[in-house]
Design a protein around this motif. Structure first.
Motif, short mmCIF file in Angstrom:
data_model
loop_
_atom_site.label_atom_id
_atom_site.label_comp_id
_atom_site.label_asym_id
_atom_site.label_seq_id
_atom_site.Cartn_x
_atom_site.Cartn_y
_atom_site.Cartn_z
N ALA A 102 39.17 -22.02 -22.68
CA ALA A 102 40.25 -22.72 -23.50
C ALA A 102 39.99 -24.22 -23.15
O ALA A 102 39.33 -24.65 -22.17
CB ALA A 102 41.68 -22.46 -23.21
N TRP A 103 40.75 -25.25 -24.01
CA TRP A 103 40.75 -26.57 -23.73
C TRP A 103 41.70 -26.71 -22.62
O TRP A 103 42.60 -26.21 -22.45
CB TRP A 103 41.25 -27.44 -25.00
N HIS A 104 41.23 -27.71 -21.68
CA HIS A 104 42.15 -27.94 -20.45
C HIS A 104 41.87 -29.69 -20.27
O HIS A 104 40.90 -30.17 -20.71
CB HIS A 104 41.49 -27.62 -19.13
N LYS A 105 43.10 -30.33 -20.06
CA LYS A 105 42.92 -31.60 -19.59
C LYS A 105 42.13 -31.78 -18.57
O LYS A 105 42.15 -31.21 -17.41
CB LYS A 105 44.54 -32.17 -19.52
N GLY A 106 41.45 -33.19 -18.66
CA GLY A 106 40.68 -33.42 -17.57
C GLY A 106 40.44 -34.74 -17.57
O GLY A 106 41.00 -35.61 -18.35
N GLN A 107 39.37 -35.28 -16.67
CA GLN A 107 39.00 -36.76 -16.62
C GLN A 107 37.73 -36.81 -16.75
O GLN A 107 36.82 -36.05 -16.56
CB GLN A 107 39.58 -37.32 -15.26
N ILE A 108 37.41 -38.01 -17.43
CA ILE A 108 35.79 -38.21 -17.70
C ILE A 108 35.60 -39.77 -16.85
O ILE A 108 36.06 -40.65 -17.45
CB ILE A 108 35.43 -38.43 -19.29
N GLU A 109 34.62 -39.63 -16.05
CA GLU A 109 34.02 -41.05 -15.49
C GLU A 109 32.72 -41.39 -16.30
O GLU A 109 31.87 -40.43 -16.08
CB GLU A 109 33.95 -40.91 -13.97
N MET A 110 32.68 -42.46 -16.97
CA MET A 110 31.61 -43.02 -17.48
C MET A 110 30.59 -43.78 -16.54
O MET A 110 30.92 -44.46 -15.72
CB MET A 110 31.93 -43.85 -18.89
N THR A 111 29.37 -43.79 -16.95
CA THR A 111 28.37 -44.56 -16.06
C THR A 111 28.48 -46.12 -16.07
O THR A 111 28.19 -46.92 -15.36
CB THR A 111 26.89 -44.33 -16.66
N ALA A 112 29.14 -46.59 -17.46
CA ALA A 112 29.57 -47.94 -17.46
C ALA A 112 30.54 -48.22 -16.91
O ALA A 112 31.04 -49.60 -16.86
CB ALA A 112 29.69 -48.26 -19.26
N GLY A 113 31.69 -47.49 -16.38
CA GLY A 113 32.73 -47.69 -15.57
C GLY A 113 34.00 -47.47 -16.13
O GLY A 113 35.25 -47.60 -15.68
N GLN A 114 33.98 -47.02 -17.39
CA GLN A 114 35.29 -46.59 -18.02
C GLN A 114 35.76 -45.07 -17.50
O GLN A 114 34.87 -44.45 -17.04
CB GLN A 114 35.09 -46.39 -19.70
N ASN A 115 37.00 -45.08 -17.37
CA ASN A 115 37.65 -43.58 -17.14
C ASN A 115 38.50 -43.27 -18.08
O ASN A 115 39.61 -44.01 -18.49
CB ASN A 115 38.32 -43.90 -15.66
#
Length: 261
Positions: free
Chosen positions: A82-95
């Motif tokens: 299922a879809w779950h809420k999460g966090q993504i950290e990008m290599t360019a620094g965005q979160n």
């Protein structure tokens, strides 16, 4: 005037008839088609109802032979279905936080659900992702990282993602994959399995501070051999704590002890 109007109207009717797009699928002559639901797929979807498929051939009649033995798809290509809420950290620094995501373990893709664009889903470019974290409904958190700069002879490990079981000076990592197995029941010497399936495939790795990545098995010998610079001290620790080291929890305890030495 009436005599002139009638030929013009007749010509107009013929012109409109010729302008219609013909339905080329309506063929009178069709032949016998033996259905194999495994021959057509779209992504991960298989035919749950083989009556959906209609074949075309040559012959005076239409006869559809339906093979009802196929039992569909078992398992899922996703780490969590299922879809779950999460966090993504990008290599360019965005979160990005509190975004609905899935991890496709079969193709090693991070998928983002864009609720602000009509629930459209996209694959996030892996080269731009540093890590992501999934949170399930039970409150369990799973941190995945990409390691493109590790020292390894297996270049494929620099692609895709690792589940982080422990992170200190060193790290204990888990490669989460899915293996697809096709149904096999058609041939005389087939295995008789009537369904497609996705199976979990796991492997474990130790990441040293110098970024050396080593594959291990979850056993005392394999783990202590890979941590050879403190092997004797760790062997004593395992004995004192009565650890079996064939579980992830025990392996994490050994890694913590290793980093403390």
């Amino acid at each position: 005037m009436k005599l002139l109007l009638f030929p013009m109207l007749l010509a107009l009717l013929y012109t409109n008839a010729d302008a219609q797009i013909r339905d080329t699928t309506k063929t009178k002559n069709r032949g016998v088609v033996v259905l194999n639901p495994n021959t057509r797929r779209n992504g991960y979807e298989t035919f749950s109802n083989s009556d959906q498929i209609v074949g075309a051939g040559t012959g005076p009649t239409t006869v559809i032979t339906i093979d009802h033995r196929y039992e569909g798809l078992r398992g899922t290509p996703y780490f969590l279905p299922a879809w779950h809420k999460g966090q993504i950290e990008m290599t360019a620094g965005q979160n990005y936080t509190e975004v609905p995501i899935k991890f496709d373990a079969f193709r090693q893709h991070l998928i983002l659900l864009r609720t602000w664009v009509g629930n459209d889903s996209i694959i996030v470019n892996a080269d731009q992702v540093k890590s992501f974290r999934l949170n399930d409904n039970d409150g369990q958190s799973y941190l995945f990282k990409r390691l493109p700069a590790v020292k390894t002879d297996d270049e494929t490990l620099k692609e895709g993602y690792f589940l982080v079981l422990y992170q200190g000076k060193s790290a204990l990592l888990k490669r989460v994959l899915k293996r697809f197995k096709q149904a096999d029941y058609k041939d005389p010497y087939s295995t008789g399995v009537r369904y497609d399936s996705f199976k979990d495939v796991y492997s474990y790795y130790i990441l040293k501070p110098d970024q050396t990545l080593s594959k291990i098995k979850l056993s005392q010998k394999a783990l202590l051999d890979s941590l050879g610079d403190h092997k004797n001290a760790l062997k004593a620790y395992v004995k004192a704590e009565n650890l079996s080291v064939n579980t992830e929890a025990d392996a994490v305890l050994v890694m913590k002890q290793y980093d403390s030495l």
